[in-house]
Scaffold this motif. Structure first.
Motif, PDB file in Angstrom:
ATOM      1  N   GLN A  24     -91.679  71.099  91.845  1.00 18.24           N
ATOM      2  CA  GLN A  24     -92.496  70.410  92.839  1.00 18.24           C
ATOM      3  C   GLN A  24     -91.626  69.595  93.802  1.00 18.24           C
ATOM      4  O   GLN A  24     -91.999  69.362  94.938  1.00 18.24           O
ATOM      5  N   TYR A  25     -90.454  69.187  93.349  1.00 17.06           N
ATOM      6  CA  TYR A  25     -89.526  68.438  94.207  1.00 17.06           C
ATOM      7  C   TYR A  25     -88.774  69.347  95.170  1.00 17.06           C
ATOM      8  O   TYR A  25     -88.215  68.879  96.160  1.00 17.06           O
ATOM      9  N   HIS A  69     -95.965  63.381  89.297  1.00 17.56           N
ATOM     10  CA  HIS A  69     -95.526  63.321  90.696  1.00 17.56           C
ATOM     11  C   HIS A  69     -96.122  62.122  91.447  1.00 17.56           C
ATOM     12  O   HIS A  69     -95.562  61.684  92.463  1.00 17.56           O
ATOM     13  N   GLU A  80    -101.321  64.918  95.840  1.00 18.22           N
ATOM     14  CA  GLU A  80    -101.360  65.325  94.431  1.00 18.22           C
ATOM     15  C   GLU A  80    -102.762  65.811  94.035  1.00 18.22           C
ATOM     16  O   GLU A  80    -102.896  66.771  93.276  1.00 18.22           O
TER      17      GLU A  80
END
Length: 196
Positions: A24-25, A69, A80
């Protein structure tokens, strides 16, 4: 035996969640869509989890990934929420279809339908929930959001048109990439999931 299977499932879901958080980063900006739409591959571990352990496992991975996150959220948690809702629609649908008959063809069909559902759901979810949260909670005006779409395609007149032209295909392609990769790696990884 059931305890062993349950422990393995929890362990694998934990590992897949960790991989999803890392992925996700690793966001990629795509020049043909507004800069706030970023491509990441964090749905892939959740899709693998849904295929291995059922739709609920995939949805749990999506939830945990987004809860983690939130600690670094730059969208006031709205991004999110969007990621969770669309990702849950994707992996929940795919996992549900696949669990009925576990074949490679069924997995491909399940993934394709899941990606299509995610893309279609993205339009009403963004229009009625996510974008109004950006307008009202974050204070980012609708005209400014529309302007980001118009900077790429000036003929876009309204948000529904923008969502259909940009978000729907972007979301579909994002899902299809996860499906394609899962078709390549699921079988070699399945012994790790099943403990064989």
């Amino acid at each position: 035996m059931k305890n062993r299977i349950g422990a393995r499932m929890i362990a694998v879901v934990g590992v897949l969640t960790a991989v999803a958080v890392v992925l996700q980063y690793l966001e990629i900006s795509i020049p043909i869509v507004p800069s706030f739409l970023k491509l990441d591959f964090s749905d892939l571990p959740a899709l693998l989890g849904a295929f291995a352990f059922g739709p609920l496992a995939g949805v749990v991975i999506q939830l945990l990934k987004n809860l983690i996150h939130m600690a670094v959220s730059q969208s006031g948690f709205v991004g999110e929420l969007s990621n969770f809702l669309l990702g849950a629609a994707f992996v929940g649908t795919a996992g549900w279809i696949y669990q009925c008959k576990k074949t490679k063809t069924r997995a491909l069909l399940a993934g394709l339908i899941g990606a299509a559902v995610m893309a279609i759901v993205s339009v009403p979810v963004n229009y009625f929930l996510i974008y109004p949260l950006y307008y009202n909670v974050i204070g980012f005006p609708e005209a400014a959001v529309l302007g980001m779409y118009q900077a790429i395609l000036p003929s876009v007149d309204n948000m529904v048109e923008a969502l259909l032209i940009f978000n729907l295909p972007f979301t579909l392609v994002k899902g299809l990439i996860s499906v394609a990769v899962s078709m390549l790696i699921y079988k070699p990884l399945s012994p790790l999931f099943k403990g064989k």
